[in-house]
Design a protein around this motif. Structure first.
Motif, short mmCIF file in Angstrom:
data_model
loop_
_atom_site.label_atom_id
_atom_site.label_comp_id
_atom_site.label_asym_id
_atom_site.label_seq_id
_atom_site.Cartn_x
_atom_site.Cartn_y
_atom_site.Cartn_z
N CYS A 195 0.84 -1.20 0.00
CA CYS A 195 0.00 0.00 0.00
C CYS A 195 0.88 1.26 0.00
O CYS A 195 1.95 1.28 0.61
CB CYS A 195 -0.90 0.00 1.22
N ALA A 196 0.43 2.29 -0.69
CA ALA A 196 1.15 3.58 -0.72
C ALA A 196 0.16 4.72 -0.53
O ALA A 196 -0.94 4.71 -1.09
CB ALA A 196 1.90 3.75 -2.03
N VAL A 197 0.56 5.71 0.27
CA VAL A 197 -0.27 6.88 0.53
C VAL A 197 0.49 8.14 0.09
O VAL A 197 1.60 8.39 0.56
CB VAL A 197 -0.62 6.99 2.03
N VAL A 198 -0.12 8.88 -0.83
CA VAL A 198 0.43 10.17 -1.23
C VAL A 198 -0.08 11.20 -0.23
O VAL A 198 -1.29 11.44 -0.12
CB VAL A 198 0.02 10.54 -2.66
N LEU A 199 0.84 11.81 0.51
CA LEU A 199 0.51 12.77 1.56
C LEU A 199 0.48 14.18 0.99
O LEU A 199 1.48 14.67 0.48
CB LEU A 199 1.53 12.68 2.69
N CYS A 200 -0.67 14.83 1.08
CA CYS A 200 -0.85 16.20 0.62
C CYS A 200 -0.95 17.09 1.86
O CYS A 200 -2.02 17.16 2.49
CB CYS A 200 -2.10 16.33 -0.23
N PRO A 201 0.13 17.77 2.24
CA PRO A 201 0.12 18.54 3.49
C PRO A 201 -0.75 19.78 3.41
O PRO A 201 -1.04 20.30 2.33
CB PRO A 201 1.60 18.90 3.68
N GLY A 202 -1.15 20.26 4.59
CA GLY A 202 -1.94 21.48 4.67
C GLY A 202 -1.05 22.71 4.68
O GLY A 202 0.18 22.62 4.62
N GLY A 203 -1.71 23.88 4.78
CA GLY A 203 -0.97 25.13 4.81
C GLY A 203 -1.67 26.27 4.08
O GLY A 203 -1.01 27.22 3.63
N ALA A 204 -3.00 26.18 3.93
CA ALA A 204 -3.80 27.27 3.36
C ALA A 204 -3.41 27.62 1.93
O ALA A 204 -3.66 28.75 1.49
CB ALA A 204 -3.73 28.51 4.26
N MET A 205 -2.81 26.70 1.21
CA MET A 205 -2.35 26.91 -0.17
C MET A 205 -1.23 27.95 -0.26
O MET A 205 -0.90 28.42 -1.34
CB MET A 205 -3.50 27.32 -1.10
N ASP A 207 -2.78 -1.13 -7.50
CA ASP A 207 -4.18 -0.91 -7.16
C ASP A 207 -4.38 -0.63 -5.67
O ASP A 207 -5.49 -0.76 -5.15
CB ASP A 207 -5.03 -2.10 -7.58
N LYS A 208 -3.30 -0.21 -5.00
CA LYS A 208 -3.38 0.12 -3.57
C LYS A 208 -2.68 1.44 -3.30
O LYS A 208 -1.88 1.58 -2.37
CB LYS A 208 -2.78 -1.00 -2.73
N ILE A 209 -2.98 2.45 -4.12
CA ILE A 209 -2.32 3.75 -4.03
C ILE A 209 -3.40 4.82 -3.86
O ILE A 209 -4.35 4.90 -4.65
CB ILE A 209 -1.51 4.05 -5.31
N GLY A 210 -3.29 5.62 -2.81
CA GLY A 210 -4.32 6.63 -2.57
C GLY A 210 -3.76 7.90 -1.95
O GLY A 210 -2.56 8.04 -1.74
N PHE A 211 -4.67 8.81 -1.66
CA PHE A 211 -4.33 10.11 -1.07
C PHE A 211 -4.71 10.16 0.41
O PHE A 211 -5.71 9.58 0.83
CB PHE A 211 -5.12 11.23 -1.75
N LEU A 212 -3.91 10.90 1.17
CA LEU A 212 -4.32 11.43 2.48
C LEU A 212 -3.98 12.91 2.45
O LEU A 212 -2.81 13.29 2.39
CB LEU A 212 -3.58 10.74 3.62
N GLY A 213 -5.01 13.75 2.46
CA GLY A 213 -4.81 15.20 2.43
C GLY A 213 -5.16 15.82 3.76
O GLY A 213 -6.16 15.44 4.40
N PHE A 214 -4.34 16.78 4.18
CA PHE A 214 -4.59 17.53 5.41
C PHE A 214 -5.03 18.95 5.04
O PHE A 214 -4.36 19.63 4.26
CB PHE A 214 -3.33 17.62 6.26
N SER A 215 -6.12 19.41 5.62
CA SER A 215 -6.57 20.79 5.44
C SER A 215 -6.61 21.14 3.95
O SER A 215 -7.29 20.46 3.17
CB SER A 215 -5.66 21.73 6.25
N ALA A 216 -5.88 22.18 3.52
CA ALA A 216 -5.88 22.56 2.11
C ALA A 216 -5.43 21.41 1.22
O ALA A 216 -5.88 21.26 0.08
CB ALA A 216 -4.98 23.77 1.88
#
Length: 281
Positions: A52-62, A160-169
């Motif tokens: 499994c792999a998670v692409v981490l999208c960090p927050g920070g109000a853009m 087929d086990k790759i997804g996103f985890l996004g924080f805030s923005a």
């Protein structure tokens, strides 16, 4: 496109803290290196890897990226559980465009009024430049998923086990990327943590399962996430919503003290991934 991606990988890899960075083809060489979109790859020990792999999208109000909390610490948490973590540095609003004069902040919307956000669009201020940055960031996120799939065998990841985890923005970026993605760019799962959509939501055909987590008392965010949940469900897609009723401070990895329900979000996310079949027990 594949040739361009390969060129980027061969020409600009860098190693920091035993991890590797790769510039994404959505940037260009004229940009300051600190601002170019890239991924930072954190792989678990091979004997722990579960594919499994998670692409981490960090927050920070853009406008900035909460890299230490949303990527570095989160990557360590995921790696310990056999999950590859891919930190994403996406396009940010660096002040190149100004909001139209006279634009006012909208009133704060309570969780009980998700109807204030038609199509689950919880962006408090739409203006041309800001919206263009969200679109660029979404393309960065799509490129990240594509690059992970292209290197899945090398990184011991199942395609087929790759997804996103996004924080805030970053949640808004992940949602926008999912809505407009081509097949090779579409995540297999979508998790958003404290991050509602920043654009009108059109749920894609074959939408991935969606996990939403936040606190109930956060103005606009909670209502926007309820609206997002409803859009996914109206489209017949799979969605799960956790709105925690207690806890204060930053919404990041928290010590498991038993003092709040909010602190359990990370372990509940792992349980959700197990229940969906993306990781083994």
């Amino acid at each position: 496109m594949k040739q361009f991606v390969l060129f980027c990988l061969l020409s600009v890899p860098m190693t920091i803290s035993a991890q590797t960075q790769y510039f994404l083809p959505t940037g260009n060489s004229s940009m300051d290196k600190k601002e170019r979109p890239l991924i930072e790859v954190y792989l678990p020990k091979q004997e722990l890897a579960n594919g499994c792999a998670v692409v981490l999208c960090p927050g920070g109000a853009m406008r900035w990226l909460s890299w230490e909390s949303d990527v570095v610490k989160m990557a360590a948490f995921l790696n310990e559980r056999g999950i590859a973590a891919i930190g994403l540095r996406y396009h940010l609003n660096k002040g190149g465009g100004q909001m139209p004069q006279g634009m006012q902040m909208p009133p704060m919307v309570d969780v009980t009024h998700p109807e204030h956000f038609p199509q689950a669009d919880a962006n408090p201020m739409h203006f041309a430049y800001g919206d263009s940055i969200i679109c660029l960031a979404a393309k960065d996120a799509q490129a990240a998923i594509r690059m992970v799939r292209e290197h899945a065998d090398e990184w011991h990841i199942q395609k087929d086990k790759i997804g996103f985890l996004g924080f805030s923005a970053g949640g808004g970026v992940a949602i926008a990327a999912t809505m407009s993605a081509e097949a090779i760019e579409r995540p297999d799962f979508l998790c958003t943590n404290f991050g509602p959509s920043l654009m009108p939501v059109t749920v894609p055909v074959d939408a991935p399962p969606l996990l939403i987590m936040s606190r109930v008392d956060h103005p606009n965010v909670a209502a926007g996430l309820v609206a997002l949940f409803m859009e996914w469900k109206k489209a017949g897609a799979n969605a799960e919503l956790h709105l925690y009723g207690d806890g204060k401070g930053p919404y990041e990895l928290m010590p498991q003290t038993g003092g709040t329900t909010t602190e359990n979000w990370s372990t509940q996310m792992i349980q959700w991934l197990k229940a969906k079949g993306f990781i083994h027990s």
